[in-house]
Design a protein around this motif. Sequence first.
Motif, PDB file in Angstrom:
ATOM      1  N   LEU B 116      41.347  -3.432 -28.542  1.00  0.00           N
ATOM      2  CA  LEU B 116      40.836  -3.725 -30.006  1.00  0.00           C
ATOM      3  C   LEU B 116      41.145  -5.003 -30.406  1.00  0.00           C
ATOM      4  N   LEU B 182      34.338  -8.011 -36.836  1.00  0.00           N
ATOM      5  CA  LEU B 182      35.260  -7.516 -37.893  1.00  0.00           C
ATOM      6  C   LEU B 182      35.564  -8.813 -38.629  1.00  0.00           C
ATOM      7  N   ILE B 230      29.963  -1.026 -36.253  1.00  0.00           N
ATOM      8  CA  ILE B 230      30.999  -1.864 -35.629  1.00  0.00           C
ATOM      9  C   ILE B 230      31.821  -0.809 -34.783  1.00  0.00           C
ATOM     10  N   TYR B 231      31.952   0.697 -35.498  1.00  0.00           N
ATOM     11  CA  TYR B 231      32.705   1.634 -34.504  1.00  0.00           C
ATOM     12  C   TYR B 231      32.004   1.898 -33.413  1.00  0.00           C
ATOM     13  N   TRP B 234      31.956  -0.595 -30.741  1.00  0.00           N
ATOM     14  CA  TRP B 234      33.247  -0.719 -30.235  1.00  0.00           C
ATOM     15  C   TRP B 234      33.495   0.590 -29.060  1.00  0.00           C
ATOM     16  N   THR B 235      32.879   1.735 -29.599  1.00  0.00           N
ATOM     17  CA  THR B 235      33.127   2.718 -28.857  1.00  0.00           C
ATOM     18  C   THR B 235      32.157   2.601 -27.531  1.00  0.00           C
ATOM     19  N   ILE B 240      34.326  -6.209 -29.594  1.00  0.00           N
ATOM     20  CA  ILE B 240      33.503  -6.585 -30.762  1.00  0.00           C
ATOM     21  C   ILE B 240      33.356  -7.975 -30.812  1.00  0.00           C
TER      22      ILE B 240
ATOM     23  N   ILE D 403      38.187   3.732 -37.377  1.00  0.00           N
ATOM     24  CA  ILE D 403      37.688   3.292 -35.933  1.00  0.00           C
ATOM     25  C   ILE D 403      38.501   4.574 -35.031  1.00  0.00           C
ATOM     26  N   PHE D 406      36.720   7.397 -35.568  1.00  0.00           N
ATOM     27  CA  PHE D 406      35.322   7.373 -34.774  1.00  0.00           C
ATOM     28  C   PHE D 406      35.443   7.659 -33.320  1.00  0.00           C
ATOM     29  N   SER D 413      35.964   6.315 -25.816  1.00  0.00           N
ATOM     30  CA  SER D 413      36.849   5.635 -24.640  1.00  0.00           C
ATOM     31  C   SER D 413      38.171   6.259 -24.626  1.00  0.00           C
TER      32      SER D 413
END
Lengths: 109, 747, 542, 529
Positions: B116, B182, B230-231, B234-235, B240, D403, D406, D413
Amino acid sequence: MILLASAFGQLALAHYLLLSGVLFVIGLVGFLSRRNLIVMFLCTELMFQAAAIAFVAVGRYYYDFSGQVFVIFILTVAAAEAALALALVVLLFRRKPTLNAEDWRDLSE
Amino acid sequence: MILSSIIQRIVLATVESGGLAQPETEPVISSDVVVATHHWWAGFILYLPLISLILCGLCAAMKVKSKLPAWITTVCLLGSFVLSLLLYFDYGGSPELIPLLSWINLADPGGNFSGLSANFTFYIDSLSLLWIMFVTGLGTLITFYASEYMESDLGKGYTRFFAGVSVFLFAMVALVLADNLLMLYLGWEGVGFASYWLIGYYYQRPAAVAAAKKAFIMNRIGDLGLALAIYLIWTTFGTIQYDELMDVIQSGSWKESYDGWTIDAIPWFLMLAAFGKSAQIPLYVWLPDAMEGPTPVSALIHAATMVTAGIYLVARTYEFFLLSPESLHVVAWVGGVTALLAATIGLAQHDIKRIMAYSTVSQLGYMFLGLGVLSTYGAAYHVFTHAFFKAVLFLTCGAIMHGFAGQLDLRKLSGLIRIPGWRITSIAMLIGCLALAGFPLTSGYFSKDAILAEAFITQGPGFEALGWMAIFTAFLTAYYTFRVWFRVCAGKVEYEPGDEHHGDDDHGHHSEAFHPHAPRFAMNFVMAVIAIGALAASVPYFMDTKADEALAGGWVADMVHDSTAQGGLPGLDRHGQSMGDIVEHGHAGHQGEGDHAHPTLFGMDVHTAMYVISGVVGGLGLLLAAWLHLFRRQDADRLKAFLQRHWWIAWLPRAMEHKWYVDEIYQGLIRAPLWIASHLMYAFDRFLIDGLLVDGIARIPRMVARWFQPLHNGIVQSYAVTMAGGVALIALLMILFLQFWKIGGGG
Amino acid sequence: MTSNHLWFLIPEAILLVGVVFTAITGLVRSTSIRQSTPVIAAIFVVASGVASVFVFSPDHLDTTAFLMPALGRWVGVITAAVGLVLILNSIGRVDRRLEQAIAAGRLRFDPLRAGRGEYYAFMLLSLAGLMLVCTANDLIWLFLALELTSLPTYVLVAMSRTNRLAQEAAMKYFFLGAMSAAIFLYGFALLYAATGTIEFDRMRYELQSQAANGGLGALAIGGLLLSLFGIGYKLAAAPLHLYAADVYEGASAPVTAFLGFVPKAAGVLAIMVLLVATGLSELMSSLPYPILIMLWVVAVLTMTLGNIGALLQRSVKRMLAYSSIAHSGYLLIGIIAGPGLGYTAVLFYLLAYGVGNTAAFSVLSSLERRGEELTSLEDLAGLRQRHPLMASVLAISSGSLLGFPPLLGFWGKLLLFIAGIQTGHLVLVIIAAVNSAISGWYYLKLVAVPIMASPTARSESVERGPSNWPRFAGVIMVIACLVLPVFLGWLVAESRDSARTAQAVRADSAQAEADAVQPSDDSGLFTALPPLKTALQSPAKR
Amino acid sequence: MIWGWILLLLPIAGGLVVVGSSARAAKSIALLTTLATFGASIAAAIEFDVWGTGDFGLVSSIPWLPEVGINLSIGADSVAMMLVLLTTLLMPLAVLGSWTAVGERLKEYYGWLLLIESAMIGVFLARDLVFFYICFEFTLVPMYFLIAIYGGSGRARACVKFFLYTFTGSLIALVGFLFVAWSYAETTGSWSFQIATLCEYASESLTLREQVWVLTALVIGFAVKIPLFPVHTWLPLAHTEAPTAGSVILAGVLLKLGTYGIFRFVLPMTPEAVVEWAPVLGILAIIGILYAGLICWVQTDVKKLVAYSSVSHLGFCVLGLFALNPMGLQGAVLYMINHGLSTGALFFLVGMMYERYHTRDMNAIGGLAKRMPVWAFFMVFFVLASVGLPGLNGFVSEFLCLIGTFAAGDSGSYPGVMGPWFAAFAALGMVIAAMYLLIMVGKIVFGSLKEPATDDHHGLPADLSAREITVLVPLAVLCVLLGVQPWIAMDAMVGSVNETLAAYPEIVKDAMQQVADAGSSVLSGGVNP
């Protein structure tokens, strides 16, 4: 009774032990039920003597002298206790002229 | 050791943080994104407002009582603007990354997740350039304006105000230039905070404090959406950063581990964020209240720049919307409905600043409509023009407020144009009104058309109805806009001063001897410049585009073309046909000579038809306003009386005046139940958890102890009996235990 | 009894000589000599403590006569240490009115009215009884030692105060004590009947062979149970704990402190000796099942009833009485855990408890209100303002009794918990932990009331007692609470050595002889584990 | 290495000096000692050469009770070292912050402060379980006295509840610890209380059932300290009654002992049980976040509000811990530090207000920005840090925790046992936090000026004095620094975090597989699937 008899096979010992047991229980019940301080003390003496009888009997059974020796000590201690008990009773009686144990309940919750 | 290593890291990060921003396992960088370390000076677009903030802080600490903070801020912002222009002219045509500082970098050596990273890095493409230029430009001008406007607060809140503006610009620059979501979030919340700061500028006024709070909390709800988005992003996509996101989306590599729902969820959360910031249904109620802040703030933050951040966000993340087209329909409908609703409320207000606020909400609705109907270009263009004309409208409102001691009621002002010293104000306002009303050939006319036409071109659920609704809204817009102008600037000279003192005694006068306090150079200059800007904002429409001749819309379209928002650009080839499959867009036929015919309206090309329709509609609105509010003002009163007399229609004006009771609905449906729930929870906490559970358990031992207390009655026999009985009981228990569990004798 | 055995009686002999001396000096007409009685008693106590270190030094250990050869060393030392403090606590209290009258010239000294000599003499006698328990190698000896411990305490209670509460307390203590003595005596008789011997060494063989042949007989079990219950009276173990609160309240503070430690230690040691006599050792440490159940139930009842009982008390002494009951319960965890770590923990805990408890009573001994002892908690309110030292002594000793780290009491409890868990009595340990938490409530009162409560009219009139020695004693004990944890390793090693059974010592020496090259592994002691661990594990995994 | 011992003993030594000195000198000596300790911790941090790795530095050991393997064994990994730095930083500020607030029984006061510093440092430096437990428990005593002697009107109830509640919890944890130690002893034949040894043993050799029991015991102990819903009720009471410095220490460091305990013990010791129970704990944390947040909304006592906000905030921290991935864990550790800074500062600010007006009632006070602009500035600043405004420290940790949570879904991942729903509900806490904190600010900082009549300002200026500003500035600077350059801390802790998590991916995958095989959800799996 049967248990004791079967455990040792010698009716004589069982009798003695039974006697001592009965004596002990009489002493205990007396202690629990009587209110007079002196009688209560006598009941504890009774319990002591019940033990003494058991010692003597068992000592005789095993041909072991230590049981009898023990009895002598028991008597000595009982005598000491008796002295103590009577002194205490006298002391208490001076404070409050009663021998009823239930009259002494200042210490409680 | 640690200190030196930290310093070393910071220096390294500053100098060569390009390396930090790019993990080695990164997918192939798309060829057209370049790392432009030679544009290091662009960092000062961000730093200058910060420097200004620090200097303002120093001024506050040293209790400076002059206009120094204003000049500092103006100069710094001007610097930012100049740098933005330089950057624009130096922009090579392909997106650039300008690394500044490292921020959050997580890498997993185990390789279990993709890392990240979110750094302070600029992502420069034409979209961000477009935004940054008008943000810093308007920022500079409005700051200059405020230097005069705020002078009554000299020595009190003056410094605080400009510090707030600096914070705002800092955050806005971060928002616009961020290279990752972010950092965008940082700017996003930062502008929300600056808005909180500046709305609550008059902190001793409860209304201002409440409005500030409301704005921040409403924005927070939007921020929540952004955070969740955003979460999700990203996942789902493993990054991001915009450039990487684009690559991942286009390469389709994300589909390998995709499990089927995130793609559809992401746009919804982004929408929530955008609706919060840009004051759309259901989160629009904060914006009208935000007018409690000083007027330059309203002009800058709540009209021109910050509220368009939502549009920017959607444009920036347009790819996600294209992945889930239903979301765009929602965007369009929400935008359209908001536009209509806000316009109806605007009709019934008397406070000119509030009317402008609702008009802002309404215009923002247009922009979302544009985004929804696949016209990012239209939306961006409308943002651009709206920034100018709405800024000028607010600034003129501010000038009036400034001059008439806070008077904003349009019933108590009239004929300003005839009062000496107010001519520039009135004319500037007229220009603004014309543009807002979409009067032909003004900038608003073109930008609104670009949206309206697209509503008829793009196929979507009820888009045509939406288009007609938007046209009706345009009519309302023209009406209420000119209602203001005709009431305030035209007509015979009549005015009452307001009761506001700006916290100052030598300013407002309630006596007959009240003289309006005409704007002086700074305000007039700025109003004039922005008014000219508002006029000139139509020029880019006619500029040549370098990209594609099929592309209408000129310079702005050009700017949108090179950006992440190009998916919503009419007449353009979308990268990757996969995306074209899922987008049902009429323009697909635009470029080829394929089966699709051009959509038409009244037998004309839609764009042409729209020029006519909106011109007519705008003119009608203007005429109606002129009738009711200039020539026969008594008719307006009569109409109002008529409306209020009849029960079957009386609810309408009342509901409009009370903003359709939306605040009350929120109060009743959300706030009050939550408030009651909170009280219940507090009671629960005190009485049940703390009282019953904690104290109750703590009381058990004492309770049990009380059961046993009678045993301690002080009688020897009783003790003896208890002892003997206890022994017997335990023995019994033991025997039972042994018998019951059949565990025999010795161990 | 071998002639060698007399050697081990040296510490007790010293104490008995001390008895004679104190009894005499207490009756001497000269005030200064009379005043020195406690000093003489203290000297003899210290001497006996020192003597017990030498007497029970490893060179002299007799693994044939004693079940736990080195027990006397540890017990001698802590008896001497705590006994010394108990004596210091009493200074200035005994015969106070009489001595004041004599000093004021209102009275002439009359040996018939003086109690000082007897007082210290009885203390020494009782301490001697406690030490004798450790060297007991047959039932007679054990019986006599226990009686020697308790008989003087009856007298001490009766003479400790001149008011009738003390006499009532003495009456209750004595009568119930006599009953309990009869009970354990009868238990001894049954044990004798079951084994045919009163000597522990032989008794152990008998019982072991019984156990090997299908379990202990009913007589043996019954005898053991009666003995344990009877001795439980000395510990104030439930359900024979009922007397404790009344007696502790009625007796004077120094005597209460005495009662809180000496008979309890004697009782615990006697139980240890008796259980070892049934064949327990580090090598075979599982109790007969009935005994285990009985001890388990008694332990839980004791600690729980003690702790919850203390919650309701307003009288400090009653509160401490209940706390001492609770501590007996904790001690029983160690007893249940058996030889090895369990007994080590018991010995260590005796020290920790003795130090903490005595320190707490020192505070009560060193303060008075209008010549009377402090009774209720209100008397302590705001103590900190006028007697900060005493307030902190009380606070720290309460902390130690609560088992708050890093004070001495914590380590005692920790060792007990470890021992309990080691032998698979996790539930017992959890109950003990919950009990510790409950006990926090009332110990905290002892900390909070002196420090936080604002002084009342009652507590304003609290003054120093007649002597500074109890204060000194309290401070010393508190310092011990704070400092002894530093020497933890040494202390635990000592107590472990003292707690070893003869069987283990013999086995070790045999082992040492067998492989002379490699020294025996001491840690074997901590690894003797019961089978419960496997029972706890779920069959699901592995 | 010597620095660890210096850190441990310096405050105690200073405390002894304070108690021995005169009451007038107490403040200065305490300040000097805490500053010296801070200096020592900086020196130790420089000496500390294992930043970023998972190793322990400042390692030193003295045998104590070799029979059962108890040693005075100290050392710190980078997470512990950071928390030590936080502690030593907060202490001089706490002393400065009490400069005028405490007027009586000074020697005792500063003595207790210094003692608690040693205890807290001891907790973080302990590498031996028993030593840890001693320090962990011992922190209660000074805090008890700080509340009991210097607290507000309801202190009697507050301090007893605080003490007994946490004492009970930690006793239960102790039993869990002892169980692990015993289990180790039974398997290997010798006792050890070395934390690393036990963690390694427990994670590998305990059965799932045993792990669940150990987890339960430990979590009960630590949850009380954190505090996690529903065992949080001692906290508002204790905070409300504690003196300012007490509240600061309580919020700044003592609450972190709980989360640190989870980080240090629960996660490495019982990985399989954690994987099974993380959802439950996560739900508790989320309930805490929302529930305490809403309760904050209706508070009128500022201090109580901030106290409940701690409950809410630490929910995020717990969530991050049980996210079982690097993001969450790093976020959680950062959260410990950040919450210490910002909430500590908030308590300072409330204390400064209280010192001037003798009330904390939000209805009695209003618009203080006019009277105390500097105070108002700091108040708003730290409220924003607490709300989690990006650019300030709170944001980074909150973001990472969320996060992490989450991403801990089975689709993420990084496999984990929570997931989007958890994060979504927890994220509502962001909105609620903004709500209650801004309402609080709106009431007391902004609005029209409302001051209770008071005749006693303790001789303080209307606005903050230079001393008070000195207290706040370091915290503010760190808030900005950690907000803008959080990687300073993140890079430093990454090794420890990864070490802690090393075992997890496999276990989580296995658990996922099992759940998938059983066709039931993780939650319904429970103890006995």
